[in-house]
Motif scaffolding. Structure first.
Motif, short mmCIF file in Angstrom:
data_model
loop_
_atom_site.label_atom_id
_atom_site.label_comp_id
_atom_site.label_asym_id
_atom_site.label_seq_id
_atom_site.Cartn_x
_atom_site.Cartn_y
_atom_site.Cartn_z
N PRO A 196 0.66 -1.47 0.26
CA PRO A 196 0.11 0.36 -0.10
C PRO A 196 0.79 1.66 0.15
CG PRO A 196 -0.57 -0.91 1.72
CD PRO A 196 0.90 -1.72 1.40
N ALA A 197 0.25 2.14 0.07
CA ALA A 197 1.03 3.68 -0.49
C ALA A 197 1.38 4.27 1.06
CB ALA A 197 -0.32 4.90 -0.36
N GLY A 198 2.06 5.00 1.78
CA GLY A 198 3.24 5.34 3.13
C GLY A 198 4.09 3.47 3.37
N TRP A 199 4.39 3.10 2.40
CA TRP A 199 4.58 1.68 3.45
C TRP A 199 6.41 2.09 2.69
CZ3 TRP A 199 2.91 -4.03 3.87
CH2 TRP A 199 1.76 -3.90 5.00
N ALA A 200 7.30 1.87 3.62
CA ALA A 200 8.42 2.04 2.67
C ALA A 200 9.43 0.93 2.67
CB ALA A 200 9.14 4.04 2.86
N GLU A 201 10.61 0.91 1.93
CA GLU A 201 11.82 0.47 2.04
C GLU A 201 12.53 0.16 3.39
OE1 GLU A 201 15.46 -0.94 -0.21
OE2 GLU A 201 15.05 1.04 -0.61
N GLY A 202 12.40 -0.96 3.93
CA GLY A 202 13.13 -0.72 5.65
C GLY A 202 11.79 -1.05 6.95
N ASP A 203 10.76 -0.54 6.56
CA ASP A 203 9.53 -1.12 7.25
C ASP A 203 9.53 -3.06 7.35
OD1 ASP A 203 8.57 1.77 6.50
OD2 ASP A 203 7.09 0.96 6.03
N SER A 204 9.27 -2.60 8.76
CA SER A 204 9.34 -4.32 9.55
C SER A 204 7.44 -4.55 8.97
CB SER A 204 9.69 -4.12 11.06
OG SER A 204 10.23 -3.75 11.30
N ILE A 205 8.05 -5.23 8.73
CA ILE A 205 6.49 -6.04 7.60
C ILE A 205 6.30 -7.95 8.39
CG2 ILE A 205 5.29 -6.24 5.95
CD1 ILE A 205 6.87 -4.72 4.36
N HIS A 206 5.43 -7.26 8.22
CA HIS A 206 4.96 -9.69 8.47
C HIS A 206 4.21 -9.96 7.76
CE1 HIS A 206 5.24 -9.19 13.13
NE2 HIS A 206 5.55 -10.07 12.80
N MET A 207 3.79 -11.24 7.33
CA MET A 207 3.38 -11.82 6.51
C MET A 207 2.29 -12.42 7.23
SD MET A 207 3.89 -14.87 4.31
CE MET A 207 3.80 -16.00 5.76
N VAL A 208 1.21 -12.70 7.20
CA VAL A 208 0.04 -13.53 7.66
C VAL A 208 -0.70 -14.49 6.62
CG1 VAL A 208 -1.97 -13.40 8.70
CG2 VAL A 208 -0.16 -11.23 9.13
N VAL A 209 -1.04 -15.09 6.50
CA VAL A 209 -1.71 -16.69 5.98
C VAL A 209 -3.05 -16.79 7.17
CG1 VAL A 209 -1.91 -18.59 4.33
CG2 VAL A 209 -0.04 -16.80 4.33
N VAL A 210 -3.59 -16.96 6.57
CA VAL A 210 -5.35 -16.98 7.85
C VAL A 210 -6.22 -18.40 7.35
CG1 VAL A 210 -6.36 -17.53 9.42
CG2 VAL A 210 -4.93 -16.14 8.47
N GLY A 211 -6.65 -19.69 7.29
CA GLY A 211 -6.65 -20.90 6.83
C GLY A 211 -8.52 -20.67 7.37
N ALA A 212 -9.36 -20.66 6.85
CA ALA A 212 -10.36 -20.57 6.86
C ALA A 212 -11.18 -22.21 7.11
CB ALA A 212 -11.89 -20.09 6.18
N THR A 213 -11.08 -23.12 6.95
CA THR A 213 -11.35 -24.57 7.69
C THR A 213 -10.41 -25.31 8.46
OG1 THR A 213 -12.05 -24.70 5.36
CG2 THR A 213 -12.15 -26.90 6.87
N SER A 214 -8.88 -25.02 7.86
CA SER A 214 -8.10 -25.71 8.91
C SER A 214 -7.78 -25.16 10.03
CB SER A 214 -6.68 -25.70 7.96
OG SER A 214 -6.08 -24.35 7.57
N LYS A 215 -8.12 -23.71 10.49
CA LYS A 215 -7.80 -22.58 11.61
C LYS A 215 -5.95 -22.57 11.39
CE LYS A 215 -12.56 -21.70 12.18
NZ LYS A 215 -12.70 -20.12 11.47
N TYR A 216 -5.53 -22.83 10.41
CA TYR A 216 -4.26 -22.48 10.27
C TYR A 216 -3.49 -21.23 10.32
CZ TYR A 216 0.31 -23.21 8.45
OH TYR A 216 2.38 -23.70 8.82
N LEU A 217 -2.98 -20.95 11.07
CA LEU A 217 -1.99 -18.88 10.62
C LEU A 217 -0.90 -19.01 10.62
CD1 LEU A 217 -3.75 -15.80 11.99
CD2 LEU A 217 -1.67 -16.34 12.53
#
Length: 625
Positions: A196-217
């Motif tokens: 998105p706008a406002g993000w910059a190189e060097g920002d600390s970022i988390h990837m998030v992946v969430v399953g609706a059935t497995s409830k695996y995050l």
């Protein structure tokens, strides 16, 4: 759309005996609130008729509340016996009872407990990768690949900027726009999230992946996506057929890593292919066979680290139906040329090229020109006109017959027989002082026949040998170009050849074969005359060179192609006049690079020229060498 759907999620679908799990409370849930206060919680593991109580282990507070539980006996020191000797599958059950009274509600999370990870063709059944092709800048795309989900479940993929969250404590304002995808038949997901706008190189970022059935995050540690490494990439020729092959390349692996390749599909388990080994730079490149049992459809070709690391890459791959393999063949080379003509040219063509079928130079010169003029190339014995050839000339009844080469190539007696044919053709002969001169005369004549417009493309091929020039003829024709035969061992081109290129109006030069075929001196000379417009096609062998020529000339594929014996020349000489991509093979099997190129062309048919002694039944069945 919420950045991450509200709910309670588990951090892993499997653990070792005595391991820990974390339940993450995203937002506020009707069953258990926000995971902080107001409920009494109990966590158990249920498998069959057995229930095991898990002990509280830890607490975390960040984007959401996280609570840890561990598989321990009540003395907190001994792992529970479940899963110690063999994997046990069950469910983690979270029971939540309101502090002020009310019904207990439960949530379940699939979990396998075992001494080793569940089977996976990759290094880990829960591996994941996220990367960007460059710095994290607004509008750039982060690719996320992950394993471990339930086949067919809806999965939400997103990115959260930790720096923005620390300032705002607003999860929604700190996240990108979430992407919803469906886990494939192996529980794998791939998604692209826009920064998105406002993000910059060097920002600390988390990837998030969430399953609706497995409830695996999945939420790995914060940081930049694989250091925003531009070297990470995966590519294939994007098309193949059952029993064919696909060329693949990828970067970003550890040097020496074993990389597993597999076909993933919407439903059904992944189809494991072969492995490739990364070089010292972490690159892989090679040709991978596609099993004959694979059904046509849309797939993704995954490439996953198997031993050292956990990198996962993938790229689309379409499996098409296997091409038809008609065969054009006669009992000898002359009748094979006749069969090619009969199958592709109607009577009353304007021109026929007649060339010596016992040697290659003259017919080699005619191929690209014939393809542009819509003219067949017919082969003859130097001293006589075979009956089958005479009959085919009568069937075609061309206005003009071009005899290629001097009297040693096609004798005066044969010329007289051609002149005496009942339809009274205009018979012309082009015979230079040598094969190179003959080639140039033919080219100048063809330019006149084509209206005199400039010919801007020339393929420069060794006229002392045939392999590289075979594929060049139809490739040149596809560009409106010509094949210029040269003495490839010379250190430079002679004045006559340079004058020809200049007179034609050539702008782009393609050299076929390596420096043993066309010397470095010739290339250097051409580079000085046509700077930036000289390209060499040089494979590790003749089959690879032909594949490279075809790949460049037909980047979008073709409906039909020709396959000919690359160890001998007669069949391909006549076939080059058809103008279709021409690839070559050994008599008994198809080299891997050729098989991959046949796949890349996305063909409906591959015409084999020559009988089974030229191209065997195994070749017809796309047997890989």
């Amino acid at each position: 759309m919420p950045a991450v759907p509200d709910g309670v999620y588990i951090n892993t679908p499997w653990i070792e005996p005595g391991g820990e799990i974390w339940l993450n409370y995203v937002g506020t849930t009707p069953e258990c609130g926000d995971g902080y206060n107001g409920y009494t919680r109990e966590v158990t593991f249920v498998t069959g008729s057995s229930t095991y109580e898990l002990q509280g282990y830890g607490f975390g507070d960040g984007y959401w509340i996280g609570r840890g539980s561990v598989f321990l006996e009540p003395d907190y020191t001994t792992p529970l016996p479940v899963g110690l000797t063999a994997p046990v599958t069950g469910n983690v059950v979270l029971s939540c009872t309101p502090d002020g009274g009310g019904a207990t509600q439960t949530l379940s999370f699939p979990l396998t407990v075992g001494p080793t990870p569940p089977a996976s063709i990759y290094h880990s059944p829960t591996a994941w990768t996220w990367y960007t092709p460059g710095p994290v800048t607004p509008g750039s795309t982060a690719t996320v690949n992950a394993l471990g989900y339930t086949p067919g479940e809806s999965v939400t993929v997103n990115m959260i900027n930790s720096d923005i969250f620390d300032d705002t404590l607003d999860l929604q304002a700190s996240a990108a726009v979430p992407v919803n995808v469906t886990a494939d038949g192996s529980g794998a997901v791939t998604a692209q999230v826009v920064i998105p706008a406002g993000w910059a190189e060097g920002d600390s970022i988390h990837m998030v992946v969430v399953g609706a059935t497995s409830k695996y995050l999945i939420i790995p540690g914060q940081g930049s996506p694989l250091l925003s490494d531009p070297s990470i990439s995966a590519a294939s020729n994007e098309g193949a057929f059952p029993g064919g092959a696909v060329s693949v390349s990828a970067t970003g692996f550890y040097g020496g890593e074993t990389v597993q390749l597999a076909l993933h599909r919407e439903s059904g388990a992944a189809i494991a292919l072969s492995t490739l080994t990364a070089d010292v730079n972490g690159d892989i490149s090679g040709v991978v066979s596609i099993p004959s049992s694979v059904t046509p459809g849309s797939y993704r070709l995954w490439m996953g680290a198997k031993v050292i690391d956990y990198l996962l890459l993938n790229t689309p791959l379409t499996i098409t139906t296997k091409p038809d393999t008609p065969r054009l063949a006669g009992t000898d080379r002359f009748k094979t040329a006749v069969a090619i003509s009969q199958a592709n040219f109607a009577p009353n063509v304007d021109t026929v090229y007649l060339a010596n079928g016992l040697n290659f130079p003259d017919a080699l010169s005619a191929g690209a020109l014939a393809a542009q003029l819509g003219a067949p190339v017919i082969l003859t014995v130097p001293t006589s006109l075979p009956d089958a050839v005479r009959d085919e000339l009568i069937r075609l009844s061309p206005e003009r017959i071009v005899i290629v080469g001097g009297y040693p190539s096609v004798s005066a007696d044969v010329e007289a027989l051609v002149e005496a044919l009942p339809f009274s053709p205009d018979v012309v002969r082009f015979a230079g002082a040598n094969r190179f001169d003959t080639n140039q005369q033919l080219i100048r004549d063809a330019q006149t026949q084509l209206g005199g417009d400039p010919i801007t493309v020339a393929y420069v091929s060794n006229g002392l040998n045939f392999p590289d020039a075979l594929a060049a003829a139809p490739a040149a024709a596809s560009k409106g170009g010509v094949v210029v035969l040269v003495n490839g061992s010379a250190t430079s081109l002679d004045a006559a050849t340079l004058d020809l290129l200049d007179d034609l109006g050539v702008e782009d030069i393609y050299i076929t074969g390596d420096v043993s075929s066309v010397s470095a001196g010739i290339q250097s000379q051409l580079n000085s005359i046509y700077p930036g417009h000289v390209t060499r096609f040089a494979g590790v062998n003749r089959f690879d060179t032909a594949s490279r020529i075809v790949a460049e000339a037909w980047p979008e594929g073709a409906g039909s192609a020709i396959l000919s014996n690359g160890l001998n020349f007669p069949d391909a000489l006549a076939a080059g006049a058809l103008g279709d991509p021409l690839l070559t093979s050994t008599p008994t099997c198809i080299p891997d690079v050729v098989l991959a190129q046949l796949s890349n062309l996305q063909l409906s048919d591959v015409t084999l020229v020559g009988d089974s002694s030229s191209l065997s039944a195994a070749v017809k069945n796309f047997t890989r060498c």
